[in-house]
Design an enzyme around this catalytic site. Structure first.
Site, PDB file in Angstrom:
ATOM      1  N   TYR A  83      45.441  22.496  54.059  1.00 28.81           N
ATOM      2  CA  TYR A  83      44.177  21.587  54.004  1.00 28.81           C
ATOM      3  C   TYR A  83      42.837  22.705  54.327  1.00 28.81           C
ATOM      4  CZ  TYR A  83      41.177  17.809  55.240  1.00 28.81           C
ATOM      5  OH  TYR A  83      40.114  16.881  55.431  1.00 28.81           O
ATOM      6  N   ASP A 127      53.448  20.183  68.401  1.00 29.73           N
ATOM      7  CA  ASP A 127      52.324  19.790  69.091  1.00 29.73           C
ATOM      8  C   ASP A 127      50.880  20.216  68.224  1.00 29.73           C
ATOM      9  OD1 ASP A 127      52.918  18.925  71.448  1.00 29.73           O
ATOM     10  OD2 ASP A 127      53.000  20.617  72.709  1.00 29.73           O
ATOM     11  N   HIS A 175      34.565   6.834  48.655  1.00 22.20           N
ATOM     12  CA  HIS A 175      33.718   5.549  49.408  1.00 22.20           C
ATOM     13  C   HIS A 175      34.976   4.535  49.891  1.00 22.20           C
ATOM     14  CE1 HIS A 175      34.175   3.564  45.602  1.00 22.20           C
ATOM     15  NE2 HIS A 175      33.427   4.555  44.717  1.00 22.20           N
ATOM     16  N   LYS A 202      39.587  23.408  52.387  1.00 20.14           N
ATOM     17  CA  LYS A 202      38.255  23.317  52.966  1.00 20.14           C
ATOM     18  C   LYS A 202      37.264  24.286  53.206  1.00 20.14           C
ATOM     19  CE  LYS A 202      38.481  18.610  52.820  1.00 20.14           C
ATOM     20  NZ  LYS A 202      37.621  17.748  52.127  1.00 20.14           N
ATOM     21  N   GLY A 242      37.445   5.526  51.539  1.00 21.49           N
ATOM     22  CA  GLY A 242      38.083   6.022  52.520  1.00 21.49           C
ATOM     23  C   GLY A 242      37.672   5.613  53.820  1.00 21.49           C
ATOM     24  N   MET A 243      38.037   6.074  54.955  1.00 17.40           N
ATOM     25  CA  MET A 243      37.259   5.696  56.194  1.00 17.40           C
ATOM     26  C   MET A 243      36.184   6.490  56.300  1.00 17.40           C
ATOM     27  SD  MET A 243      38.857   6.663  59.963  1.00 17.40           S
ATOM     28  CE  MET A 243      39.184   8.414  59.708  1.00 17.40           C
ATOM     29  N   SER A 271      37.561  20.073  61.383  1.00 21.04           N
ATOM     30  CA  SER A 271      37.592  21.087  62.526  1.00 21.04           C
ATOM     31  C   SER A 271      38.980  21.917  62.209  1.00 21.04           C
ATOM     32  CB  SER A 271      37.593  20.155  63.774  1.00 21.04           C
ATOM     33  OG  SER A 271      38.771  19.550  64.048  1.00 21.04           O
ATOM     34  N   HIS A 313      47.132  10.000  61.173  1.00 20.74           N
ATOM     35  CA  HIS A 313      46.735  10.924  62.421  1.00 20.74           C
ATOM     36  C   HIS A 313      47.178  10.103  63.752  1.00 20.74           C
ATOM     37  CE1 HIS A 313      44.154  13.015  59.383  1.00 20.74           C
ATOM     38  NE2 HIS A 313      44.509  14.188  60.231  1.00 20.74           N
ATOM     39  N   TRP A 371      54.784  11.473  69.779  1.00 17.24           N
ATOM     40  CA  TRP A 371      55.157  12.893  69.307  1.00 17.24           C
ATOM     41  C   TRP A 371      54.938  14.385  70.330  1.00 17.24           C
ATOM     42  CZ3 TRP A 371      53.889  12.511  63.301  1.00 17.24           C
ATOM     43  CH2 TRP A 371      54.376  11.617  63.027  1.00 17.24           C
ATOM     44  N   GLY A 417      34.232  18.730  55.303  1.00 16.06           N
ATOM     45  CA  GLY A 417      35.517  19.481  55.861  1.00 16.06           C
ATOM     46  C   GLY A 417      36.151  18.826  57.082  1.00 16.06           C
ATOM     47  N   LYS A 447      51.986   1.897  66.972  1.00 18.19           N
ATOM     48  CA  LYS A 447      53.191   1.900  67.649  1.00 18.19           C
ATOM     49  C   LYS A 447      52.981   0.992  69.087  1.00 18.19           C
ATOM     50  CE  LYS A 447      54.744   6.679  66.758  1.00 18.19           C
ATOM     51  NZ  LYS A 447      55.091   7.887  67.305  1.00 18.19           N
ATOM     52  N   GLY A 488      34.076   7.684  53.894  1.00 19.48           N
ATOM     53  CA  GLY A 488      33.158   7.349  52.734  1.00 19.48           C
ATOM     54  C   GLY A 488      32.754   6.000  52.939  1.00 19.48           C
TER      55      GLY A 488
HETATM   56  P1  GDP Z   1      46.193  17.473  64.127  1.00 20.94           P
HETATM   57  O1  GDP Z   1      44.840  17.118  64.996  1.00 20.94           O
HETATM   58  O2  GDP Z   1      46.126  18.059  62.864  1.00 20.94           O
HETATM   59  O3  GDP Z   1      47.341  17.991  64.969  1.00 20.94           O
HETATM   60  O4  GDP Z   1      46.982  15.949  63.783  1.00 20.94           O
HETATM   61  P2  GDP Z   1      47.513  14.724  64.402  1.00 20.94           P
HETATM   62  O5  GDP Z   1      46.254  13.757  64.621  1.00 20.94           O
HETATM   63  O6  GDP Z   1      48.369  14.235  63.335  1.00 20.94           O
HETATM   64  O7  GDP Z   1      48.319  15.127  65.820  1.00 20.94           O
HETATM   65  C1  GDP Z   1      47.408  15.436  66.708  1.00 20.94           C
HETATM   66  C2  GDP Z   1      48.515  15.518  68.120  1.00 20.94           C
HETATM   67  O8  GDP Z   1      49.059  14.322  68.338  1.00 20.94           O
HETATM   68  C3  GDP Z   1      49.626  16.267  67.717  1.00 20.94           C
HETATM   69  O9  GDP Z   1      49.866  17.173  68.756  1.00 20.94           O
HETATM   70  C4  GDP Z   1      51.105  15.278  67.339  1.00 20.94           C
HETATM   71  O10 GDP Z   1      52.098  15.942  67.789  1.00 20.94           O
HETATM   72  C5  GDP Z   1      50.307  14.364  68.441  1.00 20.94           C
HETATM   73  N1  GDP Z   1      51.239  13.024  68.218  1.00 20.94           N
HETATM   74  C6  GDP Z   1      51.579  12.292  69.226  1.00 20.94           C
HETATM   75  N2  GDP Z   1      52.128  11.034  68.766  1.00 20.94           N
HETATM   76  C7  GDP Z   1      51.857  11.064  67.229  1.00 20.94           C
HETATM   77  C8  GDP Z   1      52.121  10.148  66.074  1.00 20.94           C
HETATM   78  O11 GDP Z   1      52.555   9.153  66.285  1.00 20.94           O
HETATM   79  N3  GDP Z   1      51.640  10.572  65.026  1.00 20.94           N
HETATM   80  C9  GDP Z   1      51.048  11.661  64.839  1.00 20.94           C
HETATM   81  N4  GDP Z   1      50.375  11.972  63.518  1.00 20.94           N
HETATM   82  N5  GDP Z   1      50.498  12.717  65.749  1.00 20.94           N
HETATM   83  C10 GDP Z   1      51.068  12.132  67.064  1.00 20.94           C
END
Ligand code: GDP
Length: 317
Positions: free
Chosen positions: A141, A274, A17, A145, A19-20, A113, A184, A207, A111, A192, A22
């Site tokens: 993970y 990716d 509860h 799940k 967490g985001m 996706s 995420h 990324w 769970g 950023k 919860g």
């Molecule tokens: P996913 O949905 O399990 O792949 O998890 P993420 O939310 O961590 O990443 C989703 C996509 O966003 C991936 O292709 C990452 O490489 C991209 N991405 C771009 N910039 C970032 C960053 O600063 N942080 C994270 N976590 N992912 C990033």
């Protein structure tokens, strides 16, 4: 679907509860006349079976929501495989079994996706589960799940327990993890871009290639769908919870720049993974039960950014 379950007068334990998801479920439940049971991590370590059994026997909730999990973004999943598998297996097995032992009326297991195969046909329907190999960056993970879904099904089949599962898409919102090493993509890019704006930088680093497609849902919309499922759904199949809309990571970054008010450039760090190329869920079953999302992505990002600005001092980043 069976007869609707009313939450009025019930005691509900939302594991996770703080967490985001919860916390969003707890906010949503505040409009129902139910009693919400809370605990602290110091009082209850969900990975400890004896601890969970004793707590459940003492408090005997009517309803349990398993929203507790060790979660993280692509890098965290990839670098802490042991904890992602072990912690999540322990949390769910302890809670599901204890819920059965104390006769919980309904349990909802959450769970994500990422349980679906890396190259599943898109959008991914519930029956795509276990039809192919998983995305390697988050298979730890995902395996945990998938075991959780199966555990709910097994208790339902063998003991007739009202245990159901929901698979939300990528979520975002207040109380998210804003720590760049483990978060995420959406909260990471918010941080950023905000930091780049404050320090007058000319670029921000995204990324991967920016090409992957993802579906994002605000945690408040998700919580509303989950309460709807507790009240209205009974069945062995897990149910997808998504918006049905997807964006590329590049488009997401551009929207975030726009919301934050940053007009620098994006650079792409292709040394970072990716992950799965596309992850759109088919949420047709949920829609056909009469539920639909309300919060548009841009509006949700604006609200999350406002929350981030108001709470920067208390959140990890
Ligand atoms: P996913 O949905 O399990 O792949 O998890 P993420 O939310 O961590 O990443 C989703 C996509 O966003 C991936 O292709 C990452 O490489 C991209 N991405 C771009 N910039 C970032 C960053 O600063 N942080 C994270 N976590 N992912 C990033």
């Amino acid at each position: 679907m069976s007869e609707a379950m009313k939450l009025t007068g019930k005691s509900i334990y939302v594991a996770g509860h703080a967490g985001m998801v919860g916390s969003a479920i707890v906010r949503r439940l505040s409009s129902e006349e139910c009693q919400i049971l809370k605990t602290t991590r110091a009082e209850l370590d969900l990975r400890d079976q004896g601890n969970v059994n004793a707590w459940m026997a003492k408090h005997r909730p009517d309803v349990v929501v398993v929203a507790a999990a060790k979660v993280g973004g692509i890098l965290a999943n990839n670098t802490q495989p042991a904890e992602f598998l072990y912690d999540n297996l322990m949390i769910e097995t302890n809670l599901v079994r204890a819920a059965h032992e104390v006769g919980v009326e309904k349990l909802l297991f959450l769970g994500s996706s990422c349980i679906y195969p890396k190259l599943a046909a898109q959008p991914m329907a519930e029956d795509a589960l276990l039809t192919g190999a998983l995305e390697p960056t988050n298979e730890w993970y995902a395996i945990a799940k998938i075991a959780g879904i199966k555990l709910c099904q097994a208790y339902r089949r063998q003991y007739g327990c009202e245990f159901i599962s929901a698979m939300p898409t990528n979520m975002y919102g207040q109380n998210d993890n804003f720590d760049l090493a483990t978060s995420h993509v959406l909260p990471a890019l918010l941080v950023k871009v905000h930091q780049a704006k404050m320090t007058h930088k000319s670029t921000i680093e995204v990324w991967g290639s920016g090409a992957p497609l993802r579906e994002f849902m605000h945690a408040d919309d998700c919580a509303d769908a989950l309460v709807f499922l507790i009240e209205n759904y009974s069945g062995e199949s897990h149910i997808n919870v998504g918006t049905g809309e997807e964006v590329s990571i590049r488009e997401l970054a551009e929207t975030i720049c726009d919301v934050v008010g940053f007009d620098g450039d994006l650079t792409f760090d292709r040394t970072k993974p990716d992950g799965t190329p596309r992850k759109l869920m088919d949420s047709g079953r949920l829609r056909s039960m009469g539920w639909s999302p309300r919060i548009k992505l841009r509006e949700g990002i604006e609200a999350t950014y406002r929350w981030y600005l108001d709470n920067q001092r208390i959140i990890r980043s």
